[in-house]
Scaffold this active site. Sequence first.
Site, short mmCIF file in Angstrom:
data_model
loop_
_atom_site.label_atom_id
_atom_site.label_comp_id
_atom_site.label_asym_id
_atom_site.label_seq_id
_atom_site.Cartn_x
_atom_site.Cartn_y
_atom_site.Cartn_z
CG MET A 95 -2.06 -1.04 1.16
SD MET A 95 -2.87 -1.24 -0.46
CE MET A 95 -3.52 0.41 -0.73
CD GLU A 96 2.83 1.26 3.79
OE1 GLU A 96 2.56 0.23 3.14
OE2 GLU A 96 2.42 1.43 4.96
CG ASP B 208 -0.98 20.62 -8.24
OD1 ASP B 208 -2.02 21.28 -8.46
OD2 ASP B 208 -0.09 21.02 -7.47
#
Lengths: 156, 156, 156, 156, 156, 156
Positions: D112-113, D127
Site C-alpha cells: 500500500m505504501e 497538479d
Amino acid sequence: MPLTHFDGKGDAHMVDVSDKAVTSRIATAEGHITMARETYDIIAEGRAKKGDVLSVARLAGIMGAKKTPDIIPLCHPLPVTKVAVNLTLDPDLPGVNITATVKTTGQTGVEMEALTAVSTAALTVYDMAKAVDKAMEIGGIRVTLKDGGKSGRYEA
Amino acid sequence: MPLTHFDGKGDAHMVDVSDKAVTSRIATAEGHITMARETYDIIAEGRAKKGDVLSVARLAGIMGAKKTPDIIPLCHPLPVTKVAVNLTLDPDLPGVNITATVKTTGQTGVEMEALTAVSTAALTVYDMAKAVDKAMEIGGIRVTLKDGGKSGRYEA
Amino acid sequence: MPLTHFDGKGDAHMVDVSDKAVTSRIATAEGHITMARETYDIIAEGRAKKGDVLSVARLAGIMGAKKTPDIIPLCHPLPVTKVAVNLTLDPDLPGVNITATVKTTGQTGVEMEALTAVSTAALTVYDMAKAVDKAMEIGGIRVTLKDGGKSGRYEA
Amino acid sequence: MPLTHFDGKGDAHMVDVSDKAVTSRIATAEGHITMARETYDIIAEGRAKKGDVLSVARLAGIMGAKKTPDIIPLCHPLPVTKVAVNLTLDPDLPGVNITATVKTTGQTGVEMEALTAVSTAALTVYDMAKAVDKAMEIGGIRVTLKDGGKSGRYEA
Amino acid sequence: MPLTHFDGKGDAHMVDVSDKAVTSRIATAEGHITMARETYDIIAEGRAKKGDVLSVARLAGIMGAKKTPDIIPLCHPLPVTKVAVNLTLDPDLPGVNITATVKTTGQTGVEMEALTAVSTAALTVYDMAKAVDKAMEIGGIRVTLKDGGKSGRYEA
Amino acid sequence: MPLTHFDGKGDAHMVDVSDKAVTSRIATAEGHITMARETYDIIAEGRAKKGDVLSVARLAGIMGAKKTPDIIPLCHPLPVTKVAVNLTLDPDLPGVNITATVKTTGQTGVEMEALTAVSTAALTVYDMAKAVDKAMEIGGIRVTLKDGGKSGRYEA
C-alpha cells in the site's frame, strides 16, 4: 502589558479574530544555516550537477508553511494564497540564506507561516547534509516584513 | 563525497536503513530566541504569575518532535520513546534558551527530532509574544549530542 | 509556455492566487480499478450481504479530498463545501468505477481534490481486497468537469 | 472466501497482525501519467533546464508513502526503512512512468505504501502541469513485486 | 426524516453547504472527567504547585478543535477564528469540568469543533493521570450553545 | 505521589519508556451516546435499510486510534497491530454502545488508543445525527481492560 494569547485568568487560548477585517496580508521571514566549507562545496556542486539539496528544502519549506496551524498550538488556520521560499548559496557564511514570503486574504497575519517555512527549509538542509557535517547551525530566523493588518506595516 | 540522500543519478530518496541495527539512540539539540528587554520581562513575569509562555512552548516542542517525519521530507518515521524539552529564561540574552532530548530504539538517529522540537518551541515563543515584539530572533539551533548508532558518539 | 508552478528562475513555488476572484467552483473526476472475476464476485456479494468494501472506500475518498493540500506539495488549502464519491460495481471491467465531485467557494479550483478522492478510494479498494487478488490495477483517473474559475468550463 | 478486513459480522476492522513475524519486507509498484505531446515537451524541457516537475513529484511520492496509514483507513502504521520513487520521461506514451520501492522490517507488507507513493507522484505531475493540459490521465497503477511475508514472493 | 449525511441511495457524503450564507457562528460544549478522590487531590495540588495537568489538557483541547475535520469523516474544514477551553477542578465530582467555545465566520456550524475540543481535553487528563488511576470516566459531553446559522439559536 | 508526565521541576515531558520491555499489549475501552427515541429510530432504520451511521462511526473510530499520538500531547507513537471498534444499538438508552479493542507489540500500553477510538466514534455519531437531534450526550467513556505491561492486568 499582557500577552494576547492568555485570558484574564492567565490561561492560554486562541485569540478571537472574529471581528477583524478580512484583508490582504503578506509576511516575509528570513534565516540561514551555516556549515563547514567542505559541506558548502558539496551542496554547491550538487546544485550544479545533480542531487539538489536546495530544491528539496524549498519544497519542504512550502509544505511547512501549510502545516503551521498544526505545529504552532495557538495559531489560527488560514487559507494561504501564496508561498515562495528562496534558498541562496552564500560562500561567505559559508552556508545557505533562506527567505520565505507568504500571502493570504484573511483575518489574521501570516508571519508564523513565513517563519515556519524558513525554519522547515533550514531543518531540511540539515537533514540532507548531516551525514557529512553534524556541526551545522541554524540562525538569524526573524520577520523582515509584515503588512496588511490593523497594526500596519512592519519592516525590519 | 556524495550526500546519502541522493542516489547515483542525483535523485532524492529516503536512505535505506533496513540493514542497520536496532539500537538505543539519543540526541540533544539546543537553540534560543532573543527579544527586547521589555518582552523578556513580560514573559518572566507571566511565568511567575499566570500566562506561562514557556509551558505552551514546551508542549509544542514535544509534539513537534513527533511530527518530524511529516515535516522533514526524507526523514524516517521512528517510534520515539522519550521527549523532553527545557526552556530557561536567560536575562543576559535577553531571551529563552531551549534544549531538547529525544530517545528511540530504532534503526536510525533522532537528531532531526531534537532539532525540530527546539525549532518548534522557539517558533511558539515567537507566536505568543509577537503582539508585543516583532523583532525577536531565533538562532543557535544545533545538535549538541548524538549517540547510539554506527557512527558513534558526537558531542559539540 | 512555462509551467505556472515555477518562477522565473525555475524554482517551484505555490502560485499566487491572492488576486483571483472568490467564486463558486466545482470539479468532477473519475477512475476505476479492475480485478479478477472472482474478486469482483466477492466484493459484489459482500455489498449485498455484509462486509461492504465500497462504503469504506467511499469514506476514504471523502477524507482524501480533505487531505489534498497536505498530500500535493504546491496545492492551495481550500475549505471544500461538498464532497461526494460514488463507487459502482461494473461487471464488464470487471471492477469498480469511481467518480468524485467536489465544490468550494474560493480563489482556485478543486480538480486536485476530486482526483485525490478518486485515487484514495481506488487505493482503499485495493487494500481491502489485496488478500485475495494482488493483480488489481487502478487506471483511467482523469478530470471530467471543472467549472467556476477564470479559465471557464472544461468538460471531457 | 471472505475478505480479511471484515469480521464475522461483516464489520470493517484493522486486521490483527500481532502474531505475524517481524520480517524484512519489500514492495514495488508502478504507474504512469499520459499527456499531450506539447505538455510532454514542456516537462522534458524543464527537466533539462529549470522547473523540474519530476523532482517535485518524486518528493511528493516519498512523503506520500509515509502518509499511507493516515490515508488508507484500515492500513497498519509501519516504520518504513526505505522509499525510492523513480519518474522517467517516456516519449512513446507520451508521459511519465513511475515506480516506487518501499522497505520495512515489520509485521505486515508495504505494497500500500508503494502504491500510494506512485499515486501521489502521479497526482503531483497532474497538479504541476494542469494549467497547460487538463486532459492528462493516470493509469496502470499496480503492484509488481511483494516479498518478505508469510504469503511468499509475488511478482507481476 | 432522513439524515442529511446520506444521499438518496443511502451513501454517506459530505453535505453540500455551498449555498449557505457566510455568517458568524459560535458553539459551546461541555463535559467532565470523574476520578478517585486521591487522583483529584494530586491534580489539584499539582495545579497549585507544579505539574499542571489542566494547562496541558487545555492546550490539547485547543489543538483538537483545529483537527476536527481530520478526525470526523464528514465534517467540513473551517477556518476557526477563536477557541477557548476551560478546565475547572470540581471537588464534588470529584474531577474536572470542561467547557469549550469555538467561533468561525463560515458556511456551517462549529459544534463538532467544540465537542472535539472537550473530548480531547478530557482524554488528555486521562492520559496524564492514568498511572495513578485507570478507573477515571469521561462523560456528560454535549452541546450547550449553538448560534449563527440558518437553524437559529440552540441552547441546552 | 507525583504524576509521571511531569519531571522534578513540574514540567510536562513525554515519559521515557526506552528501557521498558517490548511486549504484546492489549486494551479495551467503552462508552456510549444517548439520544432521543426518534433519533434512535432513524439510525436503527438506516442500519436496516441504507444510510448506515454505525459503519461510518466505526471507521472513524479505527482511524482515530491511529491518530492518538497526534491528538494526545504526551502520548508515545506506537505501531498498532489491531484495532476493532464495535457499535451496538441499545434501545434502552436509547442510543449506541461503543467498544474498542487495540493491540500492539511495543514498550507502552494502548489504552489511550482504545479511548480515542471510542471517543472519535461517538463524536462521529453525533456529527451524523446532529441535524435531527442537538441534545445527544456522550458518556461512560472508560477503560475496561488493559494487559501486557509491567503493571499487570487491569480489568474494570
